[in-house]
Design a protein around this motif. Structure first.
Motif, PDB file in Angstrom:
ATOM      1  N   ILE A  32      37.140  42.768  33.898  1.00  0.00           N
ATOM      2  CA  ILE A  32      38.401  42.716  33.165  1.00  0.00           C
ATOM      3  C   ILE A  32      38.510  43.913  32.215  1.00  0.00           C
ATOM      4  N   ASN A  33      37.406  44.275  31.561  1.00  0.00           N
ATOM      5  CA  ASN A  33      37.419  45.444  30.671  1.00  0.00           C
ATOM      6  C   ASN A  33      37.737  46.718  31.440  1.00  0.00           C
ATOM      7  N   ARG A  34      37.149  46.861  32.644  1.00  0.00           N
ATOM      8  CA  ARG A  34      37.424  48.060  33.455  1.00  0.00           C
ATOM      9  C   ARG A  34      38.866  48.091  33.922  1.00  0.00           C
ATOM     10  N   ILE A  35      39.378  46.915  34.291  1.00  0.00           N
ATOM     11  CA  ILE A  35      40.788  46.847  34.719  1.00  0.00           C
ATOM     12  C   ILE A  35      41.710  47.248  33.577  1.00  0.00           C
ATOM     13  N   GLU A  36      41.402  46.761  32.352  1.00  0.00           N
ATOM     14  CA  GLU A  36      42.232  47.094  31.192  1.00  0.00           C
ATOM     15  C   GLU A  36      42.271  48.600  30.949  1.00  0.00           C
ATOM     16  N   LYS A  37      41.132  49.267  31.192  1.00  0.00           N
ATOM     17  CA  LYS A  37      41.064  50.709  30.947  1.00  0.00           C
ATOM     18  C   LYS A  37      41.766  51.521  32.037  1.00  0.00           C
ATOM     19  N   ASP A  88      55.554  45.742  36.412  1.00  0.00           N
ATOM     20  CA  ASP A  88      54.371  45.520  37.255  1.00  0.00           C
ATOM     21  C   ASP A  88      53.197  46.375  36.801  1.00  0.00           C
ATOM     22  N   TYR A  89      52.007  45.978  37.268  1.00  0.00           N
ATOM     23  CA  TYR A  89      50.789  46.735  37.006  1.00  0.00           C
ATOM     24  C   TYR A  89      50.258  47.303  38.320  1.00  0.00           C
ATOM     25  N   ILE A  90      49.777  48.524  38.269  1.00  0.00           N
ATOM     26  CA  ILE A  90      49.124  49.159  39.422  1.00  0.00           C
ATOM     27  C   ILE A  90      47.625  49.178  39.142  1.00  0.00           C
ATOM     28  N   ILE A  91      46.878  48.499  40.005  1.00  0.00           N
ATOM     29  CA  ILE A  91      45.437  48.325  39.783  1.00  0.00           C
ATOM     30  C   ILE A  91      44.675  48.822  41.007  1.00  0.00           C
ATOM     31  N   ASP A  92      43.565  49.482  40.766  1.00  0.00           N
ATOM     32  CA  ASP A  92      42.708  49.973  41.851  1.00  0.00           C
ATOM     33  C   ASP A  92      42.295  48.814  42.758  1.00  0.00           C
ATOM     34  N   SER A  93      42.431  48.997  44.078  1.00  0.00           N
ATOM     35  CA  SER A  93      42.170  47.906  45.018  1.00  0.00           C
ATOM     36  C   SER A  93      40.711  47.461  44.991  1.00  0.00           C
ATOM     37  N   ALA A  94      39.796  48.416  44.798  1.00  0.00           N
ATOM     38  CA  ALA A  94      38.378  48.054  44.763  1.00  0.00           C
ATOM     39  C   ALA A  94      38.077  47.133  43.581  1.00  0.00           C
ATOM     40  N   LEU A  95      38.708  47.400  42.429  1.00  0.00           N
ATOM     41  CA  LEU A  95      38.518  46.540  41.269  1.00  0.00           C
ATOM     42  C   LEU A  95      39.065  45.141  41.527  1.00  0.00           C
ATOM     43  N   MET A  96      40.231  45.085  42.170  1.00  0.00           N
ATOM     44  CA  MET A  96      40.823  43.784  42.456  1.00  0.00           C
ATOM     45  C   MET A  96      39.975  42.990  43.443  1.00  0.00           C
TER      46      MET A  96
END
Length: 415
Positions: A187-192, A200-208
């Motif tokens: 969660i901390n890495r996603i926040e950064k 909407d939020y764009i999030i790295d697929s590997a993190l998800m």
């Protein structure tokens, strides 16, 4: 018993066939010592232990019948195969009733002889493992008394720093692998790294993907706690299970786990089902016992030396069925083999883990809860599961002890 440690005694006054027998068995790594009659055989077994003895019945001086009775009176009894001609079949039946393991007809067919001796050597291994386990029982009784005293000190608030081991293990379990600590880190890495685009939020697929996987692990833990809660509140002894049902369940588990058994080139040796009492049963629920047995087997696979054997033996006491699991442990991160004496009861506590290593290829229950589940199931069946160390005299792979899990389930006799 490794391939270089197989040695048997062959008792037969027919010297003409001995060379061919020695050559045939040496191809399987089996060394053969010969004796021409029962007297010479007894002289040899007084100086050296042979796990398997193959003896002819009709010999001069001391015949095969008398030799068998003498061998069966020894403290360390060998596994005995008698060889006979067809006319001696009645004597063979008598000997089988007296505890002889097997018989083979003469003249010998070498392929069949090899096969029967290999089976007898396996039986000798079971017997040796079982014997070691019995010798350690008194030690375990004392350890259990010490454990009860330790728990009493905790309840009274007078324990030493030992309980900190459990607290530390809970923290470790929840922070490593797919634990809650990993979830917080994700969660901390996603926040950064997250980027916002409109609403909407764009999030790295590997993190998800990592987040989804961690969420699944957390869900498994919740489901496991729910299952253990159900075990505690429900009756598990409404079914009648035969001893053959338990044996068949173990066979089915081993068949389903062939791929996992092969991960580190392990083999699992299941003792023969020689318990033939048709009127003896266990009150229980097979689906829960199956899961508990599976967890014990997977636990053994995780922590065993590669290329080694894991043993499962079954036996009957007057009021219970005993299933023993033995494995030669690999070295842990601290250089120790197996379960230290102090941990032999702690390992059944929730979240307790000796090893910090994560074994993702083996689908055991998460967060050090697997043995807690086993203990919960066995106790709900009015039984007990214990763990202790047994001296290893069967192989030279590096482990001085076997880890021994002993399961006792009470039996009932239905007339």
């Amino acid at each position: 018993m490794d391939g270089n440690g197989k040695k048997i005694l062959f008792v037969d006054d027919d010297s003409l066939s001995m060379d061919s027998i020695r050559l045939a068995l040496s191809e399987n790594g089996i060394a053969v010592e010969f004796a021409k009659d029962g007297i010479e055989a007894l002289e040899k077994v007084t100086h050296e232990f042979f796990p398997v003895v193959v003896t002819d019945l009709n010999m001069p001086r001391l015949n095969g019948l008398d030799l068998v009775y003498q061998l069966n009176s020894l403290k360390d009894k060998p596994v005995i195969i008698v060889s006979s001609v067809l006319s001696e079949v009645n004597s063979v039946i008598t000997l089988l009733k007296a505890g002889v393991y097997d018989y083979i007809q003469k003249p010998y067919h070498l392929d069949e002889l090899r096969h029967r001796i290999e089976k007898a050597l396996e039986a000798a291994e079971y017997r040796a493992v079982k014997s070691r386990g019995e010798k350690e029982k008194q030690k375990q009784i004392q350890e259990q008394l010490n454990w009860n005293l330790w728990k009493e000190k905790i309840i009274k608030g007078s324990s030493d720093d030992s309980d900190n081991l459990l607290i530390k293990s809970i923290r470790t379990s929840l922070s490593q692998g797919a634990g809650f600590g990993a979830l917080v880190s994700l969660i901390n890495r996603i926040e950064k790294k997250v980027k916002k685009k409109g609403e909407d939020y764009i999030i790295d697929s590997a993190l998800m993907e990592a987040l989804f996987e961690n969420g699944k692990a957390a869900k498994r833990v919740i489901n496991l706690f729910e299952e253990m809660e159900n075990i505690g509140s429900n009756e598990l002894t409404e079914e009648i299970l035969s001893l053959s049902d338990l044996y068949q369940t173990l066979e089915e588990i081993l068949e389903s786990q062939k791929e996992l058994i092969g991960l580190q080139n392990h083999s699992v040796v299941l003792g023969q089902n020689q318990i033939l009492e048709n009127n003896v049963f266990i009150n229980g629920k097979l689906e829960y016992l199956r899961k508990a047995f599976e967890e014990l087997i997977l636990n053994a696979l995780k922590f065993s030396i590669p290329n080694s054997k894991i043993y499962i033996t079954l036996s009957r006491s007057p009021q219970s069925m005993k299933i023993d699991f033995y494995n030669p442990p690999d070295k842990d991160q601290y250089g120790n083999y197996g379960i230290p004496d102090f941990y032999e009861n702690l390992i059944f506590e929730p979240f307790f883990r000796i090893s910090k290593l994560v074994y993702e290829k083996y689908p055991t229950l998460d967060f050090g809860l697997g043995l807690t589940y086993v203990d919960k199931v066995i106790r709900k069946h009015n039984g007990q599961v214990k763990s202790y160390s047994v001296k290893n005299h069967l192989d030279d792979l590096g482990a001085s002890n076997f880890v021994h899990f002993e399961v006792d389930l009470p039996t009932v006799v239905l007339r």
